[in-house]
Design a protein around this motif. Structure first.
Motif, mmCIF file in Angstrom:
data_model
loop_
_atom_site.group_PDB
_atom_site.id
_atom_site.type_symbol
_atom_site.label_atom_id
_atom_site.label_comp_id
_atom_site.label_asym_id
_atom_site.label_seq_id
_atom_site.Cartn_x
_atom_site.Cartn_y
_atom_site.Cartn_z
ATOM 1 N N PRO A 60 31.257 92.058 -19.362
ATOM 2 C CA PRO A 60 30.252 91.635 -20.348
ATOM 3 C C PRO A 60 30.053 92.691 -21.428
ATOM 4 N N ASN A 61 29.817 92.232 -22.643
ATOM 5 C CA ASN A 61 29.558 93.118 -23.769
ATOM 6 C C ASN A 61 28.252 92.697 -24.417
ATOM 7 N N ARG A 62 27.360 93.642 -24.644
ATOM 8 C CA ARG A 62 26.015 93.357 -25.150
ATOM 9 C C ARG A 62 25.294 92.395 -24.204
ATOM 10 N N GLY A 63 25.612 92.510 -22.941
ATOM 11 C CA GLY A 63 24.953 91.700 -21.940
ATOM 12 C C GLY A 63 25.451 90.279 -21.856
ATOM 13 N N GLU A 64 26.552 89.958 -22.534
ATOM 14 C CA GLU A 64 27.051 88.583 -22.536
ATOM 15 C C GLU A 64 28.527 88.537 -22.169
ATOM 16 N N GLU A 65 28.902 87.446 -21.521
ATOM 17 C CA GLU A 65 30.304 87.140 -21.293
ATOM 18 C C GLU A 65 30.773 86.217 -22.430
ATOM 19 N N PRO A 66 32.062 86.187 -22.709
ATOM 20 C CA PRO A 66 33.173 86.889 -22.055
ATOM 21 C C PRO A 66 33.268 88.326 -22.544
ATOM 22 N N GLY A 67 34.230 89.057 -21.981
ATOM 23 C CA GLY A 67 34.487 90.408 -22.445
ATOM 24 C C GLY A 67 35.217 90.402 -23.779
ATOM 25 N N THR A 68 35.318 91.585 -24.383
ATOM 26 C CA THR A 68 36.004 91.693 -25.665
ATOM 27 C C THR A 68 37.520 91.571 -25.478
ATOM 28 N N CYS A 69 38.199 91.230 -26.570
ATOM 29 C CA CYS A 69 39.656 91.121 -26.546
ATOM 30 C C CYS A 69 40.170 91.081 -27.975
ATOM 31 N N ALA A 70 41.458 91.132 -28.121
ATOM 32 C CA ALA A 70 42.115 90.937 -29.411
ATOM 33 C C ALA A 70 43.332 90.062 -29.176
ATOM 34 N N HIS A 71 43.716 89.333 -30.184
ATOM 35 C CA HIS A 71 44.889 88.466 -30.049
ATOM 36 C C HIS A 71 46.178 89.284 -29.995
ATOM 37 N N PHE A 72 46.239 90.331 -30.815
ATOM 38 C CA PHE A 72 47.447 91.145 -30.891
ATOM 39 C C PHE A 72 47.077 92.626 -30.865
ATOM 40 N N VAL A 73 47.984 93.423 -30.307
ATOM 41 C CA VAL A 73 47.858 94.885 -30.343
ATOM 42 C C VAL A 73 49.168 95.441 -30.888
ATOM 43 N N VAL A 74 49.071 96.267 -31.949
ATOM 44 C CA VAL A 74 50.250 96.886 -32.550
ATOM 45 C C VAL A 74 50.296 98.342 -32.104
ATOM 46 N N ASP A 75 51.295 98.678 -31.306
ATOM 47 C CA ASP A 75 51.421 100.028 -30.770
ATOM 48 C C ASP A 75 51.931 100.990 -31.845
ATOM 49 N N GLN A 76 51.827 102.277 -31.557
ATOM 50 C CA GLN A 76 52.203 103.278 -32.551
ATOM 51 C C GLN A 76 53.701 103.294 -32.832
ATOM 52 N N ASP A 77 54.513 102.824 -31.907
ATOM 53 C CA ASP A 77 55.959 102.774 -32.137
ATOM 54 C C ASP A 77 56.395 101.488 -32.820
ATOM 55 N N GLY A 78 55.427 100.640 -33.181
ATOM 56 C CA GLY A 78 55.736 99.404 -33.883
ATOM 57 C C GLY A 78 55.861 98.183 -32.996
ATOM 58 N N THR A 79 55.721 98.337 -31.684
ATOM 59 C CA THR A 79 55.786 97.182 -30.783
ATOM 60 C C THR A 79 54.545 96.310 -30.962
ATOM 61 N N ILE A 80 54.763 95.012 -31.113
ATOM 62 C CA ILE A 80 53.658 94.054 -31.274
ATOM 63 C C ILE A 80 53.490 93.297 -29.965
ATOM 64 N N HIS A 81 52.297 93.368 -29.399
ATOM 65 C CA HIS A 81 51.987 92.668 -28.154
ATOM 66 C C HIS A 81 51.019 91.520 -28.445
ATOM 67 N N GLU A 82 51.347 90.334 -27.966
ATOM 68 C CA GLU A 82 50.416 89.208 -28.044
ATOM 69 C C GLU A 82 49.677 89.116 -26.725
ATOM 70 N N LEU A 83 48.348 89.326 -26.771
ATOM 71 C CA LEU A 83 47.536 89.263 -25.558
ATOM 72 C C LEU A 83 46.879 87.901 -25.377
ATOM 73 N N VAL A 84 46.554 87.261 -26.493
ATOM 74 C CA VAL A 84 45.905 85.953 -26.456
ATOM 75 C C VAL A 84 46.542 85.099 -27.557
#
Length: 276
Positions: free
Chosen positions: A146-170
């Motif tokens: 929970p964040n700020r006392g509420e669900e769901p938790g935080t997330c991001a659709h994509f994460v771009v790593d420092q080596d340029g790898t793109i990860h799709e999480l959602v």
């Protein structure tokens, strides 16, 4: 002899008259040729409505003609980054089953008045992670705390790593909780970078200066823009969210994040413009 002198004088007059006529004829021909020459020059000065002296791709011909160099073409500025046409995206999806979708739909109902976990994105929000490893970012989002006392938790659709790898999480068709007031319309992209106690703008500048990471981010954003018809002005930073026209929160929440401020977002948008 009056008669002989008169004849001789008449002959001379005829000869003189003949000479004058010949001279006039020669002069007339010369004048005619000169006028025609000038007319020809004037005609050659306009070709298909092009003014004499204007740059032409065809060089002049004839004796004494000087070659005409074409006008220089405007300088073309090369893209600042070597941006791939289609980004390589690694699917590394979070656990986002029925329970988390139900939490997301309930959150959307409370804050946006729409009870759904489905997303039809019209914006992209840029973030940085406050962490220097992809694994730590993913672990935080996977935990669904929970964040700020509420669900769901935080997330991001994509994460771009420092080596340029793109990860799709959602998948970008699901609501992901990353920006107060815009989760119902925006895709969230995290860049792996910690501020390490520096000014928030310093952290974003590290991302922009890291060529592999910045190029991957540009390629990802352009891919999403094409897929969902998102314009450059709808690519914003987390720090800009409260001023967005699409901002909406029925609970009166506001963002307090300062990552990706307007100057760095402007620099990122210029990279989008330069990309092929």
């Amino acid at each position: 002899m009056k008669g002989g002198a008169g004849y001789a004088g008449g002959a001379r007059r005829v000869a003189m008259a003949t000479a004058v006529v010949v001279a006039l004829l020669v002069l007339g021909v010369a004048l005619d040729q000169g006028l025609l020459g000038r007319a020809g020059s004037a005609t050659r000065g306009w070709v298909s409505g092009v003014r004499a002296g204007a740059p032409s791709s065809a060089a002049p011909t004839g004796a004494g003609a000087s070659p005409v160099s074409p006008a220089p073409s405007p300088t073309t500025t090369a893209p600042a980054l070597d941006v791939p046409a289609a980004p390589r995206i690694v699917a590394d999806h979070l656990t986002f089953g029925a329970p988390r979708k139900a939490e997301t739909a309930a959150y959307a109902a409370r804050h946006y008045g729409t009870r759904t976990s489905r997303l039809r994105p019209t914006m992209i929000v840029l973030h940085y992670s406050e962490s220097d490893t992809y694994s730590s970012v993913r672990s935080l989002f996977e935990a669904d705390l929970p964040n700020r006392g509420e669900e769901p938790g935080t997330c991001a659709h994509f994460v771009v790593d420092q080596d340029g790898t793109i990860h799709e999480l959602v998948p970008p068709t699901l609501v992901c909780r990353h920006t107060v007031g815009l989760n119902h319309v925006a895709i969230g992209i995290e860049f792996v970078q910690s501020s390490r106690g520096h000014d928030p703008r310093w952290a974003t500048q590290q991302v922009l200066a890291r060529r592999a990471q910045a190029a991957a981010g540009v390629a990802l954003v352009e891919h999403l823009q094409r897929r969902f018809a998102i314009s450059d002005d709808k690519v914003i930073g987390h720090a800009m969210a409260n001023q967005a026209n699409e901002f909406r929160d029925l609970e009166g929440w506001r963002n307090d994040h300062v990552d990706w401020q307007a100057p760095e977002v402007g620099a990122f948008r210029r990279l989008l413009t330069q990309a092929p």
